[in-house]
Design a protein around this motif. Structure first.
Motif, PDB file in Angstrom:
ATOM      1  N   ILE A   1       0.791  -1.152   0.103  1.00 15.14           N
ATOM      2  CA  ILE A   1      -0.052   0.019  -0.032  1.00 15.14           C
ATOM      3  C   ILE A   1       0.733   1.404   0.069  1.00 15.14           C
ATOM      4  CG2 ILE A   1      -1.888   1.093   1.166  1.00 15.14           C
ATOM      5  CD1 ILE A   1      -2.649  -1.327   2.656  1.00 15.14           C
ATOM      6  N   ARG A   2       1.007   1.706  -1.306  1.00 16.48           N
ATOM      7  CA  ARG A   2       2.042   2.883  -1.477  1.00 16.48           C
ATOM      8  C   ARG A   2       1.200   4.203  -0.939  1.00 16.48           C
ATOM      9  NH1 ARG A   2       4.708   5.776  -1.450  1.00 16.48           N
ATOM     10  NH2 ARG A   2       4.927   6.531  -3.502  1.00 16.48           N
ATOM     11  N   VAL A   3       1.716   5.055  -0.284  1.00 14.35           N
ATOM     12  CA  VAL A   3       1.163   6.456   0.261  1.00 14.35           C
ATOM     13  C   VAL A   3       2.518   7.527   0.174  1.00 14.35           C
ATOM     14  CG1 VAL A   3      -0.701   5.380   1.645  1.00 14.35           C
ATOM     15  CG2 VAL A   3       1.553   6.096   2.797  1.00 14.35           C
ATOM     16  N   ASP A   4       1.927   8.740   0.094  1.00 19.65           N
ATOM     17  CA  ASP A   4       2.870   9.765  -0.153  1.00 19.65           C
ATOM     18  C   ASP A   4       3.242  10.446   1.186  1.00 19.65           C
ATOM     19  OD1 ASP A   4       2.933   9.363  -2.898  1.00 19.65           O
ATOM     20  OD2 ASP A   4       0.965  10.704  -2.953  1.00 19.65           O
ATOM     21  N   THR A   5       2.599  10.406   2.154  1.00 22.93           N
ATOM     22  CA  THR A   5       2.906  11.223   3.379  1.00 22.93           C
ATOM     23  C   THR A   5       3.064  10.335   4.594  1.00 22.93           C
ATOM     24  OG1 THR A   5       0.752  12.175   3.773  1.00 22.93           O
ATOM     25  CG2 THR A   5       2.312  13.353   2.215  1.00 22.93           C
TER      26      THR A   5
END
Length: 953
Positions: free
Chosen positions: A488-492
């Motif tokens: 699960i790739r998130v940015d922050t």
């Protein structure tokens, strides 16, 4: 026969550090003429029984002739490897090449006899298995394809080493001796065995660091303050359940206590074992501390000290020397420049970090390469966890600093089967071994959610202190490849915590359908819009009006959860003016009560940051039930279900939720978010992950095609590479190689003159296309470098004249003639070998619009049939392939097959470092490859296929 020094140089690339079965480390290296004394000392410590098993006779000591024979190798026909700890031998392995007559001879053959000897004190640690992997890799490098070993029947341990390795083998019994013969070519089973051993060993090495029975903090100042004294205080205040010691070389004689704890001038002076040393001394004193710890038998180090790779080239040299020094004694390192480690388990209660307070115990594993980010994540989890224990708190926390040794890969190995961790959150600034990380992430994500945020992703270089292989792939491509592995790739870090709280508290949704209800029409509409933006399928919001009571919320939520067309529910809530805090508690209890009746559907709350609803929702629920399941393989007492593990590794425990979705059941605590877009973004990521989990249950397969000529392709590639180190193939060679894999390329005949163009068209048959193949015009119909549907010679000659008048001479244009292909959608297929990520297959539509939008999808090779299907559908312009605005759908099954064939070519032959098929015209029936290029080069090193080894960053 010539001596080794006359024939071959010392093969330094055979040296390697390995993790053993119990989590300790050893160094494997070739045996040289300088090892005579070490060999004799080693042999003296081996029991008579082990000597008898090795030589089939009483053999109390080695003769001078034996010592010479066992230390003088040519590193080709005779090779000896030793496993060492502290510089001393603990095990040896040797092979001797066998000649065609079955005896050691000068005539080389592809078979060798192999034999081991392991010191009794180190038997059972997996030393022989590790040595077998490395000696087999050496043998393959030297052209040996089979090993033979003769073992006494009573030597069951050594027989097990061979039989458990997973190689294809033959076994016979003659003259009282068991003879084993086995091929050294890796098999699926041997790789599975190797990776299962790797997982167990690396997990145990991390467990030794996170659950020590005794700790020494080295560098504790005599006065309060300072790093060492702070860490010592944090360990003590957390209530560490083991023994704790303070160590300071400057302590005056007679001082035996510091802050009420036993104090010593050196680790050597401590009576009893020390499992973990936390090192907080200046960098110039660390080598002395490492030696003291190694000689005392310390199992691992957490190095808080700075002044290593983050300080420049000299510091990097110190860092590598530190790792070599520690591993020589069998120790692993977290750090240097580390923030520390935490284990919140009540059985350990370890806070060996600079965090001022122990986080709440929970089910989230947390990894951060940055200490500053680590403390921020701990703080946010603590603040948003409210009064919850055992759910949104931390199970274990590792801040690796420069991660010179223990990395995120190692900690993933530990968390994979850690029963105390349900959700993994990772902040990464670099990935040292992306191939391995992707493999471990995929396996972990099948068992438990893995959420990752990557810092420094746009800087083009790793942060100071992080030695990594550079990637040529854009960040978006790397993110897509991680998502392919279930990450699960998130940015922050805010999104990291948002997703982590949802995953820790709620079950996985069965689909993208979202019900929205609440007492604010505006907040409901914002949530509705956010769902649409994130690709979810929201129902129209249900407005309960501002006068809604807790009972109204409970009834509405119960109805939504009972609706079969709803997969999850977002509740929006604003406090009534003047409402007391008891109202928040009543609403929270009402929502929890309704949610408890449908434990398989997640519930989220969007609230205005007024009042105490978020805190009330996070408060421990009094009667919230856990999701349960029944059926084969399920423990009715705990609700755990066993699923098949990957790579031969026993599966990690996962919570079973109703409806076949494997996930943690509802905890009774509902996550609350202060903004609609944050709640919906977290939900959207979890929806995608849940779909990935369902797909992972049927991962697809790499299909076999009967018309593929793998052997012929290998012979062709070998012959072409014999011309040089790397080359781009010509047209005929490209077509021949692709043809070996059933990929047909439309012939393109050169047309250096109008007459040659007419002759080519006569050969191919009208209608034809005339194309300029100069790099600046290639495949650029928009620039006029292509003329299509030329029906006869007159049209062809006219087009030829137009091209040369507009763009230059035929020598500049390099025109070709090609038979027209059926009309369809122009697409592009590419593969590249990235030094960090490995082989990548890319797909998109041809044309400037797609290129400008970056509308290209990517998958790691080898690609399965399911991945080929998803690859085509994942680009934004995919509707053009499926009948957009009434157009005829094209033959996507043929396109999927082409993708799979290209993937097989690159996977079977690592010498194929780049392939481009452009354009590939996909028609309603069939497709046409109109342009192709292939580049060959010697295959790059694949550290993920060799024997187990620890990298040195």
């Amino acid at each position: 026969m010539q001596s080794s020094s006359e024939r071959h140089e010392y093969p330094a690339h055979w040296e390697a550090d390995v993790v053993l079965r119990d989590g300790g480390t050893a160094r494997i290296r070739p045996i040289t003429v300088d090892d005579a004394e070490r060999l004799v000392s080693f042999y003296e410590q081996v029991s008579d029984e082990s000597k008898y098993y090795r030589f089939f006779a009483p053999y109390p000591r080695l003769s001078a002739k034996d010592v010479h024979r066992f230390t003088h190798h040519d590193f080709v026909d005779r090779v000896g490897l030793a496993a060492t700890i502290g510089g001393e031998f603990i095990a040896t392995v040797r092979y001797d090449r066998i000649g065609a007559d079955g005896l050691p001879a000068s005539a080389p053959a592809d078979e060798a006899e192999v034999a081991f000897l392991v010191q009794d004190a180190h038997q059972g640690r997996g030393v022989a298995s590790a040595l077998l992997e490395h000696i087999a890799a050496v043998a393959r490098e030297r052209g040996i394809r089979r090993f033979a070993a003769e073992v006494l029947p009573a030597n069951s341990k050594m027989i097990k080493v061979f039989t458990d390795a997973g190689y294809t083998q033959k076994r016979s019994f003659e003259d009282g001796v068991v003879r084993l013969e086995f091929d050294l070519e890796p098999t699926d089973r041997s790789l599975a065995v190797q990776r299962a051993r790797e997982q167990r060993a690396e997990a145990r090495s991390v467990r030794r660091l996170l659950a020590p029975g005794s700790i020494a903090v080295v560098g504790t100042g005599r006065t309060p303050g300072g790093v060492g004294r702070s860490v010592l205080g944090n360990i003590r205040e957390a209530g560490f359940t083991g023994s704790l010691y303070a160590v300071n070389r400057a302590l005056p004689e007679g001082i035996k206590e510091l802050d009420g704890l036993p104090a010593y001038r050196s680790v050597r002076d401590i009576d009893g074992p020390v499992d973990l040393a936390v090192v907080a001394v200046p960098a110039e004193y660390v080598p002395e501390v490492v030696t003291e710890c190694g000689e005392h038998g310390v199992q691992g180090l957490v190095v808080i000290s700075a002044g290593y790779a983050e300080s420049g080239p000299d510091g990097r040299d110190r860092q590598r020397a530190l790792v070599r020094h520690a591993r020589a004694y069998g120790m692993r390192i977290i750090g240097p420049n580390a923030f520390g480690i935490i284990n919140a388990s009540p059985d350990v209660r370890l806070n060996a970090s600079l965090a001022p307070e122990m986080p709440r115990p929970g089910r989230i594993g947390l990894f951060a390469q940055s200490g500053a980010i680590g403390i921020a994540l701990l703080s946010r989890l603590h603040r948003r966890g409210g009064g919850v224990t055992g759910v949104t708190g931390v199970s274990t926390f590792v801040s690796s600093g420069n991660r010179a040794d223990v990395s995120g890969n190692d900690v993933l190995q530990y968390w994979y089967d850690d029963p105390d961790t349900d959700v993994v959150l990772m902040y990464l600034e670099s990935i040292g071994n992306p191939r391995k990380f992707t493999r471990l992430a995929r396996r972990t994500a099948v068992a438990k959610p893995l959420v990752v945020v990557q810092g420094a992703r746009h800087g083009g270089a790793a942060p100071q202190g992080h030695a990594v292989r550079a990637t040529r792939l854009p960040h978006a491509t790397v993110s897509e490849l991680l998502r392919q592995a279930g990450v699960i790739r998130v940015d922050t870090i805010t999104e990291l915590v948002d997703a982590g709280l949802l995953l820790a508290r709620q079950p996985l949704p069965a689909g993208p359908r979202v019900a929205i209800l609440g007492n604010s029409e505006s907040l409901g509409l914002l949530t509705y819009d956010a769902c649409l933006s994130e690709g979810l399928r929201p129902h129209p919001p249900l407005d309960l009006t501002t006068g809604a009571s807790a009972g109204d919320f409970q009834a509405a939520l119960s109805r939504a959860l009972a609706d079969d067309t709803c997969d999850s529910v977002v509740v929006t809530a604003i406090p009534a003016i003047g409402e007391a805090s008891v109202g928040d508690a009543a609403l929270a209890e009402a929502l929890r009560s309704a949610a408890a009746a449908a434990p398989s559907k997640p519930v989220l709350v969007v609230h205005v940051e007024l009042g105490g609803l978020a805190e009330a929702l996070s408060a421990a629920a009094s009667t919230a039930p856990q999701a349960s399941s029944t059926g084969p393989g399920v423990d009715a007492g705990r609700g755990w279900v066993a699923r098949p593990g990957a790579d031969g590794v026993p599966p990690a425990p996962t919570r079973a939720a109703p409806g076949g979705t494997t996930a943690r059941g509802r905890t009774g605590n509902i996550p609350a978010y202060p903004a609609a877009e944050r709640a919906v973004r977290a939900l959207a990521e979890v929806v995608k992950y849940a779909q990935w989990r369902r797909d992972a249950a049927e991962p697809g397969k790499v299909p076999e095609y009967e018309d593929i000529d793998e052997k012929g392709a290998a012979e062709l590639i070998g012959g072409l590479l014999a011309r040089g180190q790397g080359l781009t193939l010509g047209t005929e060679e490209t077509c021949e190689l692709l043809g070996k894999y059933g990929i047909s390329v439309h012939r393109a005949l050169p047309a250096p003159t109008p007459d040659a163009a007419a002759a080519a068209a006569g050969t191919l048959g009208y209608p034809v296309a005339l194309k300029a193949t100069a790099p600046h015009l290639r495949h650029r119909a928009d620039l006029g470098g292509v003329r299509l549907d030329l029906a006869d010679e007159e049209q062809l000659r006219r087009a030829y004249t137009e091209l040369t008048e507009l763009f230059g001479t035929p020598e500049e244009l390099r025109p070709v003639v090609q038979r027209m292909a059926p009309r369809g959608v122009d697409t592009v297929i590419r593969t590249v070998i990235d030094p960090a990520a490995g082989a990548v297959l890319s797909f998109g539509l041809a044309g400037a619009a797609s290129q400008l939008l970056g509308d290209t999808a990517h998958r790691l090779i080898p690609v399965t049939d399911r991945e080929a299907t998803s690859l085509i559908r994942s680009i934004r312009t995919a509707p053009l392939l499926f009948g957009w605005r009434g157009s005829t759908p094209v033959d996507t099954p043929a396109l999927e097959e082409l993708l799979l064939r290209v993937s097989r070519l690159v996977d079977d032959h690592p010498e194929v470092v780049a392939v481009t098929l452009e354009p590939v015209v996909v028609a309603p029936h069939g497709l046409s490859v109109l342009g192709a290029s292939v580049r060959l080069a010697p295959p790059p090193a694949r550290d993920d296929l060799g024997p187990r080894t620890l990298p040195v960053y």
